[in-house]
Design a protein around this motif. Structure first.
Motif, PDB file in Angstrom:
ATOM      1  N   LEU A   1       0.816  -1.207   0.000  1.00 42.17           N
ATOM      2  CA  LEU A   1       0.000   0.000   0.000  1.00 42.17           C
ATOM      3  C   LEU A   1       0.852   1.261   0.000  1.00 42.17           C
ATOM      4  N   THR A   2       2.148   1.111   0.308  1.00 48.75           N
ATOM      5  CA  THR A   2       3.023   2.285   0.292  1.00 48.75           C
ATOM      6  C   THR A   2       3.253   2.795  -1.126  1.00 48.75           C
TER       7      THR A   2
ATOM      8  N   LEU B   1       0.901   3.415  -3.159  1.00 47.99           N
ATOM      9  CA  LEU B   1      -0.265   4.204  -3.531  1.00 47.99           C
ATOM     10  C   LEU B   1      -0.100   5.637  -3.030  1.00 47.99           C
TER      11      LEU B   1
ATOM     12  N   GLN C   1      -5.437   7.614  -3.041  1.00 49.44           N
ATOM     13  CA  GLN C   1      -5.775   6.212  -3.308  1.00 49.44           C
ATOM     14  C   GLN C   1      -5.896   5.431  -2.003  1.00 49.44           C
ATOM     15  N   ARG C   2      -4.995   5.689  -1.049  1.00 44.83           N
ATOM     16  CA  ARG C   2      -5.108   4.996   0.240  1.00 44.83           C
ATOM     17  C   ARG C   2      -6.379   5.413   0.988  1.00 44.83           C
TER      18      ARG C   2
END
Length: 558
Positions: free
Chosen positions: A463-464, A466, A470-471
Motif C-alpha cells: 500500500l506504500t 499508492l 488512493q489509500r
C-alpha cells in the motif's frame, strides 16, 4: 406504563420504536427485533437480530409438533372407527340401493312414456315464452325510466330558463337548444318504446295461446297419471306374487327341518367327540400348570438378577477402582478374565477371606482403622472430583472446538461478502480498478487478512506504492463494505473527501445514495461534489460573530 411493561419495550420495526420512544406520554427505551436501540434521550444504536433460534424455541417447536402429532393420531383413530361403521352402513345401503334401482327403473319407464307425449314440448315452450315476456317487461321498465329521467331533466332546464333574467339571453338560447336536443332524444326513446309495447302485446297473445296449449297438456298429464296408477296396480300384483313365493319358501324351510330331524342319529358320535375334547382340555390344563411353574422360575431368576444388580451397584459405590478397571472386565489376558472360572470355589474363598478379615479386624486399633477409613473416603472423594473435572474438561474442550468451528465459519462468510463488496465499492469510487481481501500467505482467515490493490492491470505489492488519495479510497471502500455487511440506521462522516478531488467526491456521494438506501448519512464536507447527491443541505457560517445554520436544497448550492 412502567408497572405493566417495565423500563424497556420491544417493537416490531424501527418506525414503531421511533413513534413509541419519542411519544410524550410514553418516553421509554425501545429495542426492535433487528436489535436497534432507541433511547428517549436522543441516542440510537444499531444492531442485528440473533442468527440462531435457541434451544428453548427448538423445544417449543418440538412440543408443538408432538402435540399436533397426538391430535392427528386421535383423528386417525376416530376416522378408522368411523370407516368401520361406514362400511357396515355401506353394506346395508347397497342392499337398499338394489331395491331402489329396481323401483327407479320402473319409474323411468313410466316417465319416458310421459315424455314421449307432446305435452312436454308444450310445457317447455310455455317456460320459454314466460322468460321472453319477463325480458321484454324489463326492457320496457328501463325505457320508461329513461323517459322519466329525460322529462325530469327537461323540466329542470325549463325551470332554470325561467329563473334567468333578460341580461342572460345568450345563455338562455343555449339552454333552449339543449332542451330541444333533450326533447328529440325523448321522442326517439318514445319511438323505441312503441315497438317494445307492440312486442309485449304480441307476447301476451302468444301467452294466451300457450295457456290453452298448457290446459291441453295438463289433460294429457292426467291421462299419464292414470297410466301410472295402472302401473302401481301392477306393482301391487307383483307384491302378491312375492307373498306366494314366500309361502313356498316356508314350505321348503319345513322340509329342511324334517331333514335336520333325521340328523339327530349322529348325536352319539358328537358325544364321543365331546369326551375326546374333555380329555384334550385336561391335557391343556396340565400344560398350563407346567407353564405356571416355569413362569415362577423365571420370576425367581428375575428377582435374583435384580438383587445381583443392586449388589453390583453397591460394590461400585464402595469401590471406585471398579469404574477405572471396567473397560478391562472380561478381556482375555487380564486379571479380570471371567471365562472358565469356578464361581462356587471363588465364593467359598470369599467367605474364608471375609471370616479372616473379621477376625483380624478385632486385633487392630479402632482409631487407626477410623483414620484409614477417613483417608480412603477422602481418596474416593478426590477421585470422584477428578472424574468430574476430567468430564467437565472434555465438555469444555468440545464446546471450544464447536465455537472455533462456528467462529471460522462466520469469519469465512463475513470475509467472502465483505471481499465482494470491497472490490465493487472500490471500482465504483475509482473506476477501472479493483481490490480484494486475501488471507496471509500460508495461513487461514482467522489469522489475518491483507489488502491487495490492482490499478489498471498491475497488482501493487504494498500500500506504500499508492498515493494518499488512493489509500483514502481504499480505507473508505473497506469501511463501506463492512457497513454494508451489517448496516446501521445512521452514520456520521466528517470530511472523508478531504484528500480527494472533485470526481472522487462525486463518486462517494453517488455510492452513498445508491448502496445505502435504508440508512441515513450525516456528511460534513467542504466540496461541491458531495452536495449534488444530498437530500438536505445545512450550510454553517459566521455572521456578526454568531454561527448561523442555513437550510438549502440540492439546487440552491452555488
Amino acid at each position: 406504563m412502567e408497572f405493566v411493561f417495565g423500563n424497556t419495550l420491544v417493537a416490531a420495526d424501527a418506525a414503531t420504536a421511533n413513534k413509541v420512544t419519542f411519544d410524550p406520554a410514553v418516553r421509554l427505551k425501545c429495542i426492535t427485533l433487528e436489535g436497534d436501540v432507541y433511547d428517549p434521550s436522543g441516542t440510537m444504536s444499531g444492531g442485528s437480530a440473533a442468527q440462531g433460534s435457541g434451544v428453548l424455541l427448538t423445544l417449543q417447536k418440538l412440543n408443538a409438533i408432538t402435540a399436533e402429532l397426538e391430535q392427528e393420531e386421535d383423528r386417525l383413530a376416530k376416522l378408522e372407527s368411523a370407516i368401520t361403521k361406514d362400511a357396515q352402513k355401506l353394506k346395508s345401503a347397497r342392499q337398499i340401493k338394489q331395491e331402489l334401482d329396481l323401483k327407479s327403473h320402473e319409474i323411468q319407464l313410466a316417465e319416458s312414456q310421459i315424455a314421449s307425449n307432446s305435452s312436454s314440448s308444450i310445457i317447455a315452450n310455455v317456460a320459454e315464452m314466460k322468460e321472453t315476456i319477463a325480458a321484454l317487461r324489463t326492457n320496457i321498465q328501463a325505457a320508461e325510466q329513461r323517459r322519466k329521467d329525460a322529462e325530469a331533466e327537461a323540466k329542470r332546464i325549463e325551470k332554470d330558463m325561467k329563473d334567468f333574467s333578460s341580461n342572460k339571453s345568450g345563455k338562455l338560447d343555449q339552454l333552449q337548444k339543449e332542451v330541444e336536443k333533450l326533447k328529440k332524444s325523448l321522442s326517439k326513446a318514445q319511438a323505441s318504446i312503441k315497438p317494445l309495447q307492440q312486442e309485449m302485446r304480441e307476447a301476451g297473445v302468444e301467452a294466451e295461446q300457450t295457456g290453452a296449449d298448457l290446459s291441453a297438456a295438463q289433460e294429457e298429464l292426467s291421462d299419464a297419471e292414470t297410466t301410472l296408477e295402472g302401473h302401481r296396480k301392477e306393482m301391487a300384483e307383483h307384491e302378491g306374487e312375492s307373498k306366494v313365493a314366500k309361502e313356498k319358501h316356508d314350505e321348503a324351510e319345513a322340509t329342511l327341518n324334517d331333514e335336520r330331524a333325521k340328523l339327530s342319529g349322529f348325536d352319539e358320535e358328537i358325544a364321543d367327540l365331546e369326551r375326546a375334547a374333555k380329555r384334550k382340555g385336561q391335557q391343556i390344563s396340565d400344560e398350563k400348570l407346567e407353564a405356571q411353574k416355569l413362569t415362577h422360575a423365571i420370576d425367581n431368576f428375575a428377582k435374583q438378577q435384580q438383587q445381583s444388580q443392586q449388589a453390583l451397584a453397591m460394590l461400585e459405590k464402595e469401590h471406585d477402582w471398579i469404574h477405572e478397571a471396567a473397560t478391562a472386565f472380561g478381556k482375555p489376558g487380564t486379571p479380570y478374565d471371567f471365562h472358565n472360572q469356578n464361581m462356587t470355589e471363588h465364593k467359598a474363598n470369599l467367605r474364608t477371606v471375609t471370616d479372616r478379615f473379621q477376625g483380624m479386624k478385632k486385633k487392630i486399633n479402632p482409631a487407626v482403622m477410623a483414620t484409614i477409613d477417613s483417608v480412603e473416603k477422602k481418596e474416593a472423594a478426590l477421585k470422584q472430583m477428578m472424574r468430574t473435572v476430567i468430564k467437565d474438561k472434555r465438555k469444555i474442550e468440545e464446546t471450544i472446538g464447536s465455537l472455533d468451528e462456528y467462529k471460522i465459519a462466520a469469519l469465512e462468510k463475513t470475509w467472502r461478502k465483505v471481499d465482494e463488496d470491497f472490490g465493487l465499492i472500490f471500482n465504483d469510487l475509482l473506476p477501472g480498478n479493483t481490490a480484494k481481501l486475501v488471507p496471509l500467505e500460508g495461513k487461514g482467515v482467522g489469522e489475518g487478512l491483507e489488502v491487495k490493490v490492482c490499478l489498471g492491470k498491475v497488482w501493487k505489492q504494498s500500500l506504500t506504492e499508492l498515493s494518499g488519495g488512493q489509500r483514502s479510497l481504499i480505507a473508505l471502500s473497506l469501511i463501506m463494505a463492512l457497513l454494508q455487511y451489517s448496516p446501521a440506521p445512521m452514520y456520521i462522516l466528517d470530511e472523508v473527501d478531504a484528500a480527494l478531488d472533485l470526481s472522487h467526491t462525486q463518486n462517494i456521494g453517488r455510492l452513498i445514495r445508491t448502496r445505502f438506501k435504508g440508512s441515513q448519512f450525516i456528511v460534513v464536507s467542504l466540496k461541491d461534489g458531495m452536495f449534488g447527491n444530498a437530500n438536505r443541505i445545512f450550510r454553517t457560517r459566521f455572521m456578526d460573530g454568531t454561527s448561523v445554520v442555513q437550510v438549502l436544497g440540492p439546487g440552491d448550492v452555488k
